[in-house]
Design a protein around this motif. Structure first.
Motif, mmCIF file in Angstrom:
data_model
loop_
_atom_site.group_PDB
_atom_site.id
_atom_site.type_symbol
_atom_site.label_atom_id
_atom_site.label_comp_id
_atom_site.label_asym_id
_atom_site.label_seq_id
_atom_site.Cartn_x
_atom_site.Cartn_y
_atom_site.Cartn_z
ATOM 1 N N ALA A 109 0.654 -1.221 0.040
ATOM 2 C CA ALA A 109 0.053 -0.004 0.063
ATOM 3 C C ALA A 109 0.844 1.265 0.086
ATOM 4 N N SER A 110 2.083 1.247 0.943
ATOM 5 C CA SER A 110 2.838 2.666 0.897
ATOM 6 C C SER A 110 3.478 2.770 -0.357
ATOM 7 N N PHE A 111 3.922 1.767 -1.246
ATOM 8 C CA PHE A 111 4.588 1.647 -2.619
ATOM 9 C C PHE A 111 3.418 2.342 -3.381
ATOM 10 N N ILE A 112 2.266 1.763 -3.497
ATOM 11 C CA ILE A 112 1.227 2.551 -4.404
ATOM 12 C C ILE A 112 1.064 4.011 -4.176
ATOM 13 N N VAL A 113 0.772 4.003 -3.019
ATOM 14 C CA VAL A 113 0.342 5.487 -2.247
ATOM 15 C C VAL A 113 1.844 6.515 -2.777
ATOM 16 N N GLY A 114 2.940 6.026 -2.354
ATOM 17 C CA GLY A 114 4.080 6.593 -2.562
ATOM 18 C C GLY A 114 4.372 6.889 -4.050
ATOM 19 N N THR A 115 4.269 5.996 -4.913
ATOM 20 C CA THR A 115 4.487 6.396 -6.403
ATOM 21 C C THR A 115 3.389 7.291 -6.713
ATOM 22 N N ALA A 148 17.410 2.684 -0.452
ATOM 23 C CA ALA A 148 16.512 3.379 0.452
ATOM 24 C C ALA A 148 15.167 3.052 0.519
ATOM 25 N N LEU A 149 14.405 2.395 -0.528
ATOM 26 C CA LEU A 149 13.144 1.675 -0.584
ATOM 27 C C LEU A 149 13.420 0.468 0.468
ATOM 28 N N ILE A 150 14.569 -0.315 0.481
ATOM 29 C CA ILE A 150 14.406 -1.498 1.131
ATOM 30 C C ILE A 150 14.693 -1.102 2.825
ATOM 31 N N SER A 151 15.173 -0.186 2.650
ATOM 32 C CA SER A 151 15.568 0.302 4.240
ATOM 33 C C SER A 151 14.200 0.799 4.986
ATOM 34 N N GLN A 152 13.509 1.362 3.871
ATOM 35 C CA GLN A 152 12.119 1.760 4.457
ATOM 36 C C GLN A 152 11.243 0.541 4.844
ATOM 37 N N ALA A 153 11.576 -0.386 4.095
ATOM 38 C CA ALA A 153 10.440 -1.909 4.105
ATOM 39 C C ALA A 153 10.988 -2.387 5.575
ATOM 40 N N VAL A 154 12.358 -2.175 5.970
ATOM 41 C CA VAL A 154 12.705 -2.689 7.292
ATOM 42 C C VAL A 154 11.926 -1.516 8.148
ATOM 43 N N VAL A 155 11.982 -0.239 8.002
ATOM 44 C CA VAL A 155 11.029 0.456 8.997
ATOM 45 C C VAL A 155 9.682 -0.011 9.140
ATOM 46 N N ILE A 156 9.154 -0.640 8.081
ATOM 47 C CA ILE A 156 7.691 -0.811 7.945
ATOM 48 C C ILE A 156 7.579 -2.178 8.789
ATOM 49 N N GLY A 175 -2.666 2.892 9.066
ATOM 50 C CA GLY A 175 -1.966 3.751 9.799
ATOM 51 C C GLY A 175 -0.362 3.991 9.497
ATOM 52 N N LEU A 176 0.101 2.674 8.944
ATOM 53 C CA LEU A 176 1.367 2.623 8.376
ATOM 54 C C LEU A 176 1.529 3.289 7.223
ATOM 55 N N THR A 177 0.474 3.223 6.428
ATOM 56 C CA THR A 177 0.455 3.806 4.895
ATOM 57 C C THR A 177 0.659 5.298 4.956
ATOM 58 N N LEU A 178 -0.018 5.843 5.846
ATOM 59 C CA LEU A 178 -0.221 7.306 5.836
ATOM 60 C C LEU A 178 1.194 7.817 6.098
ATOM 61 N N TYR A 179 2.015 7.271 7.156
ATOM 62 C CA TYR A 179 3.237 7.700 7.094
ATOM 63 C C TYR A 179 4.252 7.417 6.272
ATOM 64 N N ASN A 180 4.070 5.990 5.825
ATOM 65 C CA ASN A 180 5.298 5.251 4.851
ATOM 66 C C ASN A 180 4.994 5.714 3.448
ATOM 67 N N GLY A 181 3.806 5.791 2.981
ATOM 68 C CA GLY A 181 3.212 6.306 1.873
ATOM 69 C C GLY A 181 4.125 7.679 1.429
ATOM 70 N N VAL A 182 3.823 8.560 2.468
ATOM 71 C CA VAL A 182 4.522 9.824 2.030
ATOM 72 C C VAL A 182 6.014 9.804 2.006
ATOM 73 N N VAL A 183 6.808 8.950 3.064
ATOM 74 C CA VAL A 183 8.109 8.908 3.039
ATOM 75 C C VAL A 183 8.661 8.246 1.774
ATOM 76 N N ILE A 184 7.888 7.030 1.178
ATOM 77 C CA ILE A 184 8.351 6.615 -0.062
ATOM 78 C C ILE A 184 8.084 7.623 -1.235
ATOM 79 N N GLY A 185 7.092 8.209 -1.059
ATOM 80 C CA GLY A 185 6.867 9.449 -2.057
ATOM 81 C C GLY A 185 8.058 10.065 -2.266
ATOM 82 N N GLU A 186 8.472 10.711 -0.909
ATOM 83 C CA GLU A 186 9.555 11.558 -0.960
ATOM 84 C C GLU A 186 10.805 11.155 -1.478
ATOM 85 N N ILE A 187 10.962 9.700 -1.131
ATOM 86 C CA ILE A 187 12.224 8.998 -1.506
ATOM 87 C C ILE A 187 12.282 9.168 -3.027
#
Lengths: 332, 236
Positions: A87-93, A224-232, A170-182
């Motif tokens: 979900a974060s990837f879709i939102v982020g992209t 960076a995206l993999i590191s974000q996966a670790v965070v998720i 909840g996780l997507t709200l934050y991580n989607g934005v972060v992945i978008g910025e990456i």
């Protein structure tokens, strides 16, 4: 550590001294571990089979129910992590494409349209740009705990759905934005020639983003995206704490309530988390080396690379834009 | 809106609790992180291994797990209330240190977790200094200490300051975990109590809650951007 900044290549005497000091330090560490880790554990009976047996002894009566529950817990953790990641990837992209498109629209006059429509397009794109900016800054600055709390409370009052969805949203709200910025900073860091070449062959701004910039951003930003996966993955443990999702840590907590073996149980959960995150971060390092070798990103200033590595790995904080151009500006 | 204004002092108190927790945790993790970083760049393999082990352990565990280990794993080891953190003098400035055992456990967990990241930031900063700098210093006859103090560390600091800042921002956000975990008296805890126990409507409380965290994270982020821009301008 041969070409370290701090030390010269050691001569025979330094090597000898290092060896002696190493042995001393090694002994000191072992003695320290014995007195400050092993002894307290031993003295307070934390190493007893009564506490560890259910976890490590297959003959123990609690062994198989415990690991059955643990398996369910980890399944739930992985399910939440993978779905939240998707979900974060879709939102982020989507967010990255939207923001890049809006950025490309900046200053466009829309003279090709009727007057009213052109004004609407102009101000609409300006407004959307502002809103997306505020959205990004808002959710990037909030703790995941807060977004989970918000979604959890809304779910309690209005939605009454499975806690799994709460965790994912909840996780997507934050991580989607972060992945978008990456991804956005990955695109911004591409050499300008890429964009220019795309428009020179007649691609529209949207096509240039979709066909030229985004694919490269994905490749450059893969570590960076993999590191974000670790965070998720790590943040799914908050799901049990805040919204009562039955993931591994919460299962562990339930087991502790029955068996009263808090230290061994939480250590076990922690070690399992560690194994997964460690493997993922090694994967990120591998891709980082590969990307660097492939020449897609110039190796140039070591500073920028390691600063980038850090801002990626350290916190899941989006990379500062300034780091990227430093690398990408001078491709060799 | 009136709810936000009526409970303003509660929010302010919660924010103060968060700020106190973060200040202590920042100082603690900078110190511990500095020590671990010194281990990781030391010429002695056992110390390096210790540093690497520490970083691997704490960077790959969720903070939630570290917090569980700290709050429920330490008491069976005889660290009942973590009261060694109840430092005379400091507990006058930060009363939570004296009267809130959970605050102390949360502090330990955040420091242990964050210092692993601080260590990595510092280490990368040191490694980012071009080798030629130290070689030039050595060929001028500078001793190890002079080299470190006058050549390597000032440059390493420039490389490390922004990553450390990002780590601190992440730490501020992570400190919210303490509040949802137990009686830490911070902003997250206050808001949770207001919604879950006092039954206040969600929206105003959420505004106060998020406003508090954004008040801390956004200015710090902007400041770091400014530092980064200046650094980028001076380095090249």
């Amino acid at each position: 550590m041969s070409n370290n900044v701090l030390y010269d290549a050691p001569g025979p005497r330094t090597r000898r001294n290092t060896l002696i000091a190493s042995l001393l330090a090694g002994v000191l560490i072992i003695v320290g571990l014995y007195f400050f880790v092993f002894r307290p554990l031993q003295d307070h009976g934390q190493l007893s089979m009564q506490l560890w047996g259910p976890i490590i002894d297959p003959g123990n009566e609690y062994f198989s129910p415990l690991w059955d529950r643990m398996r369910d817990g980890w399944t739930a953790t992985f399910k939440a992590a993978i779905l939240a990641l998707l979900a974060s990837f879709i939102v982020g992209t989507g967010l990255a494409m939207l923001r890049a498109q809006l950025r490309a629209n900046k200053g466009r006059r829309y003279d090709d349209r009727p007057r009213l429509l052109s004004a609407a397009s102009y101000y609409g794109s300006m407004g959307a740009s502002g809103i997306s900016r505020v959205w990004v800054e808002f959710f990037r600055g909030l703790p995941v705990v807060v977004t989970l709390f918000l979604v959890g409370k809304i779910a309690d009052n209005y939605l009454q759905w499975d806690p799994l969805w709460t965790v994912i949203v909840g996780l997507t709200l934050y991580n989607g934005v972060v992945i978008g910025e990456i991804l956005r900073s990955g695109m911004a860091g591409l050499p300008t020639g890429q964009r220019e070449a795309a428009s020179a062959v007649g691609l529209s701004a949207g096509q240039s983003i979709r066909l030229v910039q985004l694919p490269q951003a994905f490749r450059i930003m893969l570590p960076a995206l993999i590191s974000q996966a670790v965070v998720i993955f790590k943040d799914t443990s908050l799901g049990g704490l805040i919204v009562g999702y039955e993931e591994a840590l919460r299962v562990g907590r339930g087991i502790v309530e029955v068996l009263n073996n808090s230290l061994p149980m939480y250590l076990t959960v922690g070690i399992m988390y560690m194994a997964v995150c460690y493997a993922l971060s090694k994967l990120a390092e591998y891709f980082q080396r590969r990307t660097r070798r492939s020449g897609l990103v110039a190796v140039a200033p070591a500073a920028a690379v390691s600063a980038l590595e850090l801002s990626i790995e350290a916190s899941g904080e989006p990379i500062k834009e300034a780091d990227i151009p430093a690398q990408a500006r001078a491709p060799r | 809106m009136s709810i936000l204004i009526d409970n303003f002092d509660l929010f302010a108190n919660g924010l103060l609790g968060t700020i106190r927790l973060c200040l202590l945790a920042a100082v603690g993790s900078l110190l511990l992180g500095g020590l671990i970083a010194a281990f990781r760049v030391s010429p002695l393999p056992p110390l390096r291994a210790l540093g690497t082990g520490y970083v691997t352990v704490f960077r790959n565990m969720p903070l939630t797990v570290v917090m569980f280990l700290s709050a429920f794993g330490l008491p069976p080891l005889g660290v009942n209330e973590a009261s060694f953190l109840n430092v005379p003098g400091l507990n006058f400035l930060i009363p939570q240190l004296g009267n809130n055992a959970f605050f102390r456990f949360a502090l330990i967990a955040i420091v242990l977790y964050t210092s692993a990241f601080v260590c990595e930031a510092l280490r990368a900063g040191i490694n980012a200094v071009p080798t030629g700098q130290a070689e030039a210093a050595r060929s001028l006859g500078l001793t190890f200490t002079q080299n470190l103090r006058n050549v390597v560390l000032p440059q390493a600091w420039k490389f490390a300051v922004v990553p450390i800042g990002s780590v601190i921002i992440a730490m501020i956000k992570n400190s919210a975990i303490a509040g949802s975990f137990g009686v830490a008296g911070d902003l997250m805890y206050t808001s949770d109590v207001l919604v879950s126990q006092e039954g206040l409507p969600l929206l105003p409380v959420f505004l106060g809650l998020s406003g508090g965290y954004l008040l801390l994270t956004i200015p710090l982020g902007l400041f770091l951007d400014a530092v980064e821009r200046r650094r980028a301008a001076t380095i090249r």
